[in-house]
Design a protein around this motif. Structure first.
Motif, PDB file in Angstrom:
ATOM      1  N   SER A  40     112.755  33.260  17.891  1.00  0.00           N
ATOM      2  CA  SER A  40     113.600  34.327  18.426  1.00  0.00           C
ATOM      3  C   SER A  40     112.974  35.631  17.980  1.00  0.00           C
ATOM      4  CB  SER A  40     115.023  34.224  17.885  1.00  0.00           C
ATOM      5  OG  SER A  40     115.621  33.035  18.337  1.00  0.00           O
ATOM      6  N   VAL A  41     112.695  36.514  18.935  1.00  0.00           N
ATOM      7  CA  VAL A  41     111.944  37.730  18.660  1.00  0.00           C
ATOM      8  C   VAL A  41     112.774  38.953  19.015  1.00  0.00           C
ATOM      9  CG1 VAL A  41     109.827  38.996  19.174  1.00  0.00           C
ATOM     10  CG2 VAL A  41     109.813  36.498  19.234  1.00  0.00           C
ATOM     11  N   ALA A  42     112.864  39.892  18.077  1.00  0.00           N
ATOM     12  CA  ALA A  42     113.510  41.189  18.330  1.00  0.00           C
ATOM     13  C   ALA A  42     112.447  42.264  18.152  1.00  0.00           C
ATOM     14  CB  ALA A  42     114.663  41.403  17.363  1.00  0.00           C
ATOM     15  N   MET A  43     112.300  43.121  19.168  1.00  0.00           N
ATOM     16  CA  MET A  43     111.291  44.174  19.129  1.00  0.00           C
ATOM     17  C   MET A  43     111.959  45.532  19.339  1.00  0.00           C
ATOM     18  SD  MET A  43     108.180  42.540  21.349  1.00  0.00           S
ATOM     19  CE  MET A  43     109.098  41.672  22.603  1.00  0.00           C
ATOM     20  N   LYS A  44     111.469  46.524  18.606  1.00  0.00           N
ATOM     21  CA  LYS A  44     111.913  47.910  18.780  1.00  0.00           C
ATOM     22  C   LYS A  44     110.677  48.785  18.807  1.00  0.00           C
ATOM     23  CE  LYS A  44     116.341  47.419  16.502  1.00  0.00           C
ATOM     24  NZ  LYS A  44     117.271  47.930  15.519  1.00  0.00           N
ATOM     25  N   SER A  45     110.738  49.832  19.620  1.00  0.00           N
ATOM     26  CA  SER A  45     109.607  50.751  19.693  1.00  0.00           C
ATOM     27  C   SER A  45     110.062  52.155  19.357  1.00  0.00           C
ATOM     28  CB  SER A  45     108.975  50.705  21.084  1.00  0.00           C
ATOM     29  OG  SER A  45     109.919  51.066  22.066  1.00  0.00           O
ATOM     30  N   SER A  46     109.111  52.965  18.894  1.00  0.00           N
ATOM     31  CA  SER A  46     109.426  54.316  18.449  1.00  0.00           C
ATOM     32  C   SER A  46     110.038  55.174  19.552  1.00  0.00           C
ATOM     33  CB  SER A  46     108.171  54.987  17.895  1.00  0.00           C
ATOM     34  OG  SER A  46     107.124  54.965  18.863  1.00  0.00           O
ATOM     35  N   GLY A  47     109.616  55.008  20.780  1.00  0.00           N
ATOM     36  CA  GLY A  47     110.148  55.808  21.877  1.00  0.00           C
ATOM     37  C   GLY A  47     111.085  55.049  22.795  1.00  0.00           C
ATOM     38  N   GLY A  48     111.421  53.819  22.443  1.00  0.00           N
ATOM     39  CA  GLY A  48     112.319  53.019  23.259  1.00  0.00           C
ATOM     40  C   GLY A  48     111.664  52.346  24.452  1.00  0.00           C
ATOM     41  N   GLN A  49     110.317  52.392  24.542  1.00  0.00           N
ATOM     42  CA  GLN A  49     109.632  51.820  25.694  1.00  0.00           C
ATOM     43  C   GLN A  49     109.834  50.307  25.794  1.00  0.00           C
ATOM     44  OE1 GLN A  49     108.218  53.660  23.236  1.00  0.00           O
ATOM     45  NE2 GLN A  49     106.617  55.000  24.025  1.00  0.00           N
ATOM     46  N   VAL A  55     103.341  47.368  14.514  1.00  0.00           N
ATOM     47  CA  VAL A  55     102.066  47.604  15.175  1.00  0.00           C
ATOM     48  C   VAL A  55     102.036  49.049  15.636  1.00  0.00           C
ATOM     49  CG1 VAL A  55     100.560  46.976  17.102  1.00  0.00           C
ATOM     50  CG2 VAL A  55     102.007  45.236  16.035  1.00  0.00           C
ATOM     51  N   ASN A  56     100.966  49.762  15.316  1.00  0.00           N
ATOM     52  CA  ASN A  56     100.726  51.092  15.866  1.00  0.00           C
ATOM     53  C   ASN A  56      99.739  50.918  17.003  1.00  0.00           C
ATOM     54  OD1 ASN A  56     102.310  52.660  14.021  1.00  0.00           O
ATOM     55  ND2 ASN A  56     100.766  52.216  12.469  1.00  0.00           N
ATOM     56  N   THR A  57     100.148  51.342  18.206  1.00  0.00           N
ATOM     57  CA  THR A  57      99.324  51.138  19.394  1.00  0.00           C
ATOM     58  C   THR A  57      99.459  52.330  20.325  1.00  0.00           C
ATOM     59  OG1 THR A  57      98.783  49.505  21.098  1.00  0.00           O
ATOM     60  CG2 THR A  57     101.124  49.852  20.644  1.00  0.00           C
ATOM     61  N   MET A  58      98.893  52.212  21.507  1.00  0.00           N
ATOM     62  CA  MET A  58      98.997  53.258  22.519  1.00  0.00           C
ATOM     63  C   MET A  58      99.770  52.697  23.710  1.00  0.00           C
ATOM     64  SD  MET A  58      97.405  55.846  21.218  1.00  0.00           S
ATOM     65  CE  MET A  58      97.073  56.986  22.548  1.00  0.00           C
ATOM     66  N   HIS A  59     100.613  53.551  24.299  1.00  0.00           N
ATOM     67  CA  HIS A  59     101.350  53.185  25.510  1.00  0.00           C
ATOM     68  C   HIS A  59     101.301  54.376  26.449  1.00  0.00           C
ATOM     69  CE1 HIS A  59     104.318  51.273  28.054  1.00  0.00           C
ATOM     70  NE2 HIS A  59     105.012  52.398  28.036  1.00  0.00           N
ATOM     71  N   GLU A  60     100.677  54.179  27.598  1.00  0.00           N
ATOM     72  CA  GLU A  60     100.521  55.245  28.585  1.00  0.00           C
ATOM     73  C   GLU A  60      99.891  56.493  27.968  1.00  0.00           C
ATOM     74  OE1 GLU A  60     104.384  55.710  30.424  1.00  0.00           O
ATOM     75  OE2 GLU A  60     104.214  53.781  31.430  1.00  0.00           O
ATOM     76  N   MET A  92     102.430  54.752  19.932  1.00  0.00           N
ATOM     77  CA  MET A  92     103.711  54.061  19.872  1.00  0.00           C
ATOM     78  C   MET A  92     103.697  53.097  18.690  1.00  0.00           C
ATOM     79  SD  MET A  92     105.588  51.552  22.677  1.00  0.00           S
ATOM     80  CE  MET A  92     104.397  50.240  22.549  1.00  0.00           C
ATOM     81  N   ARG A  93     104.816  53.010  18.000  1.00  0.00           N
ATOM     82  CA  ARG A  93     104.988  52.029  16.925  1.00  0.00           C
ATOM     83  C   ARG A  93     105.984  50.985  17.413  1.00  0.00           C
ATOM     84  NH1 ARG A  93     105.734  51.996  10.586  1.00  0.00           N
ATOM     85  NH2 ARG A  93     107.229  50.311  10.411  1.00  0.00           N
ATOM     86  N   MET A  94     105.619  49.706  17.233  1.00  0.00           N
ATOM     87  CA  MET A  94     106.515  48.606  17.556  1.00  0.00           C
ATOM     88  C   MET A  94     106.878  47.893  16.263  1.00  0.00           C
ATOM     89  SD  MET A  94     105.017  46.837  21.023  1.00  0.00           S
ATOM     90  CE  MET A  94     103.524  46.280  20.242  1.00  0.00           C
TER      91      MET A  94
END
Length: 191
Positions: free
Chosen positions: A40-49, A157-162, A166-168
């Protein structure tokens, strides 16, 4: 397939791939059981993406005609992914006896490299970096083999989105469902 369910599916599978590569060696004496596991996985992102993509995917599934929805859900279930409206995303994973012997939740992703790996009892802490088609990502987390039938993990995870950073943040719990994987195949390593 609509874009949002496909994107949500890819995010969920990417999470499992990232987690699995550092799970190896989590338990010293204790080993996970081979067979069918559910995370079961719960994910949150810094900008809500991430949250927006998952909500859009669920809304698109809910709006589909019943026959089409059943077809999409069956295809996702065949790949081990569940996205019920009122529950966390679930992933079913087939663990082979060889993977269980190595305490490996899945073969991981060859595009990712560990930069730090420490173990204390049944918990592994790790740092990593990845080079993907969207650019570089990095993060850290921990994975715990609670028992031979239960796991817990958390990571960011620190990554790029568009084109924007973004941090997930992700948390998961895993449980053993049974010795048979049915039609579900083990995840092959990504090259």
């Amino acid at each position: 397939m609509p874009l949002a369910p496909l994107a949500a599916h890819r995010l969920a599978v990417a999470f499992v791939a990232l987690c699995g590569v550092w799970a190896a060696g989590a338990a010293q004496a204790q080993k996970m059981r081979p067979g069918l596991w559910e995370k079961s996985v719960a994910m949150k992102s810094s900008g809500g993406q991430i949250e927006a993509a998952m909500a859009q995917a669920r809304a698109q599934l809910a709006a589909m005609p019943p026959e089409q929805r059943a077809q999409i859900e069956a295809m996702m279930a065949h790949q081990g992914v569940g996205m019920a409206a009122d529950k966390p995303t679930t992933l079913r994973i087939c663990i082979t006896p060889e993977m269980a012997a190595r305490d490996e939740f899945n073969p991981g992703d060859s595009r990712c490299k560990s930069s730090s790996f420490t173990r204390s009892g049944n918990t592994v802490r790790f740092k990593f970096s990845c080079d993907t088609e969207r650019g570089p990502s990095s993060g850290e987390g921990e994975y715990t083999l609670v028992s031979d039938t239960e796991t817990r993990s958390k990571m960011f995870v620190n990554t790029m989105h568009e084109g924007k950073p973004m941090r997930m943040d992700m948390k998961s719990s895993g449980r053993w469902l049974g010795a048979s994987c049915g039609d579900l195949k083990p995840i092959a390593p990504r090259k």
